[in-house]
Write a protein that holds these residues in place. Structure first.
Motif, PDB file in Angstrom:
ATOM      1  N   ALA A   1       0.834  -1.208   0.000  1.00  0.00           N
ATOM      2  CA  ALA A   1       0.000   0.000   0.000  1.00  0.00           C
ATOM      3  C   ALA A   1       0.867   1.257   0.000  1.00  0.00           C
ATOM      4  O   ALA A   1       0.521   2.265  -0.621  1.00  0.00           O
ATOM      5  CB  ALA A   1      -0.924   0.007   1.218  1.00  0.00           C
ATOM      6  N   LYS A   2       2.010   1.197   0.677  1.00  0.00           N
ATOM      7  CA  LYS A   2       2.887   2.372   0.757  1.00  0.00           C
ATOM      8  C   LYS A   2       3.837   2.494  -0.424  1.00  0.00           C
ATOM      9  O   LYS A   2       4.450   3.540  -0.628  1.00  0.00           O
ATOM     10  CB  LYS A   2       3.757   2.288   2.031  1.00  0.00           C
ATOM     11  CG  LYS A   2       3.055   2.722   3.295  1.00  0.00           C
ATOM     12  CD  LYS A   2       4.011   2.675   4.474  1.00  0.00           C
ATOM     13  CE  LYS A   2       5.176   3.624   4.383  1.00  0.00           C
ATOM     14  NZ  LYS A   2       5.023   4.903   5.090  1.00  0.00           N
ATOM     15  N   GLY A   3       4.012   1.382  -1.164  1.00  0.00           N
ATOM     16  CA  GLY A   3       5.043   1.351  -2.199  1.00  0.00           C
ATOM     17  C   GLY A   3       6.412   1.412  -1.529  1.00  0.00           C
ATOM     18  O   GLY A   3       7.359   2.008  -2.039  1.00  0.00           O
TER      19      GLY A   3
ATOM     20  N   PRO B   1       3.833   1.625   9.997  1.00  0.00           N
ATOM     21  CA  PRO B   1       4.650   2.762   9.565  1.00  0.00           C
ATOM     22  C   PRO B   1       3.768   3.995   9.470  1.00  0.00           C
ATOM     23  O   PRO B   1       2.553   3.900   9.684  1.00  0.00           O
ATOM     24  CB  PRO B   1       5.115   2.328   8.178  1.00  0.00           C
ATOM     25  CG  PRO B   1       3.980   1.498   7.665  1.00  0.00           C
ATOM     26  CD  PRO B   1       3.350   0.827   8.865  1.00  0.00           C
ATOM     27  N   SER B   2       4.332   5.143   9.167  1.00  0.00           N
ATOM     28  CA  SER B   2       3.517   6.323   8.926  1.00  0.00           C
ATOM     29  C   SER B   2       2.637   6.069   7.695  1.00  0.00           C
ATOM     30  O   SER B   2       3.046   5.373   6.770  1.00  0.00           O
ATOM     31  CB  SER B   2       4.404   7.546   8.723  1.00  0.00           C
ATOM     32  OG  SER B   2       5.408   7.275   7.768  1.00  0.00           O
ATOM     33  N   ALA B   3       1.413   6.647   7.695  1.00  0.00           N
ATOM     34  CA  ALA B   3       0.409   6.301   6.683  1.00  0.00           C
ATOM     35  C   ALA B   3       0.536   7.139   5.407  1.00  0.00           C
ATOM     36  O   ALA B   3      -0.445   7.723   4.931  1.00  0.00           O
ATOM     37  CB  ALA B   3      -0.987   6.436   7.289  1.00  0.00           C
ATOM     38  N   ASN B   4       1.754   7.213   4.876  1.00  0.00           N
ATOM     39  CA  ASN B   4       2.004   7.951   3.630  1.00  0.00           C
ATOM     40  C   ASN B   4       2.612   7.005   2.611  1.00  0.00           C
ATOM     41  O   ASN B   4       3.129   5.949   2.973  1.00  0.00           O
ATOM     42  CB  ASN B   4       2.988   9.098   3.897  1.00  0.00           C
ATOM     43  CG  ASN B   4       4.234   8.610   4.607  1.00  0.00           C
ATOM     44  OD1 ASN B   4       4.203   8.372   5.826  1.00  0.00           O
ATOM     45  ND2 ASN B   4       5.313   8.417   3.872  1.00  0.00           N
ATOM     46  N   ARG B   5       2.565   7.409   1.343  1.00  0.00           N
ATOM     47  CA  ARG B   5       3.315   6.649   0.338  1.00  0.00           C
ATOM     48  C   ARG B   5       4.801   6.848   0.584  1.00  0.00           C
ATOM     49  O   ARG B   5       5.218   7.872   1.136  1.00  0.00           O
ATOM     50  CB  ARG B   5       2.904   7.092  -1.067  1.00  0.00           C
ATOM     51  CG  ARG B   5       1.604   6.431  -1.506  1.00  0.00           C
ATOM     52  CD  ARG B   5       1.080   7.032  -2.788  1.00  0.00           C
ATOM     53  NE  ARG B   5       0.551   8.371  -2.531  1.00  0.00           N
ATOM     54  CZ  ARG B   5       0.723   9.407  -3.349  1.00  0.00           C
ATOM     55  NH1 ARG B   5       1.411   9.270  -4.465  1.00  0.00           N
ATOM     56  NH2 ARG B   5       0.213  10.580  -3.042  1.00  0.00           N
TER      57      ARG B   5
ATOM     58  N   ILE C   1       5.601  12.931   2.726  1.00  0.00           N
ATOM     59  CA  ILE C   1       5.417  13.526   4.050  1.00  0.00           C
ATOM     60  C   ILE C   1       4.427  12.698   4.877  1.00  0.00           C
ATOM     61  O   ILE C   1       3.388  12.293   4.375  1.00  0.00           O
ATOM     62  CB  ILE C   1       4.844  14.956   3.892  1.00  0.00           C
ATOM     63  CG1 ILE C   1       5.733  15.771   2.961  1.00  0.00           C
ATOM     64  CG2 ILE C   1       4.685  15.635   5.227  1.00  0.00           C
ATOM     65  CD1 ILE C   1       5.011  16.965   2.363  1.00  0.00           C
ATOM     66  N   SER C   2       4.754  12.483   6.143  1.00  0.00           N
ATOM     67  CA  SER C   2       3.841  11.742   7.029  1.00  0.00           C
ATOM     68  C   SER C   2       2.564  12.545   7.254  1.00  0.00           C
ATOM     69  O   SER C   2       2.616  13.759   7.444  1.00  0.00           O
ATOM     70  CB  SER C   2       4.499  11.496   8.383  1.00  0.00           C
ATOM     71  OG  SER C   2       5.655  10.716   8.245  1.00  0.00           O
ATOM     72  N   PRO C   3       1.395  11.864   7.243  1.00  0.00           N
ATOM     73  CA  PRO C   3       0.129  12.579   7.444  1.00  0.00           C
ATOM     74  C   PRO C   3      -0.114  12.909   8.907  1.00  0.00           C
ATOM     75  O   PRO C   3       0.112  12.078   9.788  1.00  0.00           O
ATOM     76  CB  PRO C   3      -0.920  11.592   6.934  1.00  0.00           C
ATOM     77  CG  PRO C   3      -0.270  10.263   6.962  1.00  0.00           C
ATOM     78  CD  PRO C   3       1.211  10.444   6.947  1.00  0.00           C
TER      79      PRO C   3
HETATM   80 MG    MG Z   1       7.560   7.080   7.543  1.00  0.00          MG
END
Ligand code: MG
Ligand code: TXA
Length: 342
Positions: A49-51, A141-145, A149-151
């Motif tokens: 999902a994050k690539g 992990p942080s929910a960004n690609r 930038i982390s959301p």
């Molecule tokens: Mg991160």
């Protein structure tokens, strides 16, 4: 789907997670993309999902702030170093991630094949409630690609991962706004791999010795011994340059990020971060400012020097990673210098 982080949303989130699906949820630092840590398909789905490359390990989020329970259950391997115990006691639940030896229960795919594992117990009431409802650790992990930038709010998560995950739990904006401090407890003295809300001074006080700082190491060495600590990371899509002096007036095709005591001072288009007593509010708003910069459609972002303060180290770290180079004022215009790819 986005649901408020109330009863119905939390129950649905826990149900999805137990089924092996992914859910984005708020933590006190940034939003996380959670999946069951014990379930290989969930862990693989997070990377997809994050690539995110499989070489970049995930953080294990514990339901309880209890390192010894994590050891008994096999997530981390003992013996737990004394400084780790002291840090968990002082700062858990909270924005601190500890690198320890991986236990047999922690999947190698989650740690990118490493024999170490990153663990933290988040403090956000929604994260804690969700972890307790699931009753098992989540990889998150942080929910960004990857590389972005982390959301720090649910809308930013939606923009990053729309269509890729079944549910975002909306718990409002994150209180801290920067990712957790990461400390490596395998090395002695312990070493700060990523600066964050828990500062070097606080860590020194808790463990009675001064931690080493990984950012002092050369970038190449850094990437080899600590995956994910790449020099370029957390980046907006617009090129960002760090100014060597305050910005006094608007530059062409530019989004201006200022640090000022008084937020009513601004240069358009731009975003003014508050640098009053400390930089807490600037840290909280930093990623929002970078997202606004991307949305503005300008050709570049100029950022003023970060004033000193207890959050300065973490803010400078993220801005340096987000930057393409520096800008110096030659009396008439900003002269851009691209960073060499060291
Ligand atoms: Mg991160
Ligand atoms: O605040 C946070 O930590 C957020 C929230 C969601 O908890 N999570 C987060 O996760 O920032 P992520 O995956 O975006 O960043 C994890 C960082 C990466 O830099 C990764 O390389 C590092 O932790 N890390 C994970 N496991 C590691 C390990 N075994 N050794 C060294 N670094 C590790």
């Amino acid at each position: 789907m986005v649901l408020p982080a109330k009863d119905v949303g939390l129950q649905e989130a826990a149900r999805l997670l137990r089924e092996g699906r992914l859910v984005a949820f708020p933590t006190e630092t940034v939003y996380g993309l959670g999946g069951l840590a014990s379930h290989p398909e969930s862990v693989h789905a997070i990377f997809a999902a994050k690539g995110r490359p499989a070489t970049d390990p995930l953080i294990l989020h514990l339901p309880e702030p209890d390192l010894f329970k994590a050891e008994t259950e096999g997530w981390v391997a003992g013996p737990i170093p004394e400084p780790a115990r002291l840090l968990a006691e002082a700062f858990w639940p909270g924005p601190l991630t500890l690198i320890l030896r991986r236990g047999p229960k922690t999947l190698k795919d989650m740690t990118a094949g490493l024999d170490t594992v990153a663990v933290r117990c988040p403090a956000h009431p929604v994260a804690r409630k969700l972890l307790q409802l699931v009753g098992a650790p989540l990889a998150a992990p942080s929910a960004n690609r990857f590389g972005r930038i982390s959301p720090t709010d649910a809308e930013a998560v939606r923009q990053e991962l729309e269509g890729k995950i079944p549910l975002v739990l909306d718990g409002g904006p994150c209180g801290i706004g920067l990712e957790s401090t990461v400390v490596n407890l395998i090395s002695s003295p312990p070493e700060i791999l990523r600066p964050g809300a828990i500062t070097r001074e606080q860590i020194t006080q808790a463990i009675g010795q001064t931690p080493a700082i990984r950012s002092d190491a050369k970038p190449k060495e850094r990437a080899q011994t600590s995956p994910g600590q790449l020099a370029s990371h957390y980046a907006p899509t617009t090129s960002l340059y760090l100014c060597d002096a305050p910005i006094r007036r608007a530059a062409p095709d530019t989004f201006h990020i200022l640090f000022r005591k008084d937020c009513t001072e601004r240069i358009d288009p731009g975003y003014t971060l508050e640098s009053g007593k400390n930089l807490e509010s600037a840290a909280r708003e930093l990623y929002r400012a970078l997202r606004s910069a991307d949305a503005s459609g300008q050709k570049k972002i100029l950022v003023e020097p970060v004033p000193d303060g207890s959050w300065a180290e973490a803010i400078r770290d993220r801005l340096t990673r987000a930057s393409s180079g520096t800008a110096s004022w030659d009396g008439a215009a900003w002269k851009i210098m691209l960073r060499s790819a060291a």
